[in-house]
Design a protein around this motif. Structure first.
Motif: not given
Length: 164
Positions: A63-67, A81-82, A96-99, A107-115
């Motif tokens: 949560t506090f470091i985001i990824a 882990h995001v 975040l430049d995840l691509d 890649t796992v994105v929590e709260w990831g509706d926008d992902a």
């Protein structure tokens, strides 16, 4: 296409869902999106997934470091882990430049509706937690969860998940 709902009675089973059902189906480049309320079990699921993938480091909520990137200790993919909870827009997610890591890692994105825009091929887990009743103070995050697993994109068309 995958569209299945499973009942998860406790944290140990949530970890098993990640380790025994989802992890064996994953390969580098896969995107897993997790949605659910606070305390639903998103990080607990990811702990099981990370254990099965054989990654370095303890999976904790980012949560506090985001990824957070967990390198593989073997031949498997890294785990990225995001936690998108604190992100206010899709633009911040893009920042975040995840691509750059999507091709080589899971890649796992929590709260990831926008992902969803990160990949047409993705697995989406929606975790719903029982409401009401007494809270067990020894395990305040306990209780049965209903987990709906849906796939999107051609990559998942021929994939069959193991049973829990």
């Amino acid at each position: 296409m995958i569209d299945v709902t499973v009942e998860v009675p406790d944290a140990a089973t949530m970890r098993r869902l990640g380790a025994e059902v989802i992890a064996p189906a994953l390969r580098p480049g896969d995107l897993v999106i997790l949605t659910g309320d606070l305390g639903a079990g998103k990080t607990t699921f990811t702990q099981g997934l990370g254990s099965a993938l054989g990654i370095r480091g303890e999976v904790a909520s980012p949560t506090f470091i985001i990824a957070r990137t967990h390198p593989s200790l073997g031949d498997g993919p890294d785990l990225v882990h995001v936690d998108a909870y604190r992100l206010s827009s899709l633009a911040e997610l893009d920042d975040l430049d995840l691509d750059t890591s999507l091709e080589d890692a899971v890649t796992v994105v929590e709260w990831g509706d926008d992902a969803q825009s990160l990949s047409e091929d993705r697995l989406h887990l929606t975790i719903l937690r029982e409401r009401g009743g007494e809270i067990d103070m020894d395990d305040p995050s306990g209780g049965v969860r209903s987990v709906r697993i849906t796939s999107h994109g051609e990559r998942w068309n021929a994939v069959t998940l193991a049973s829990l």
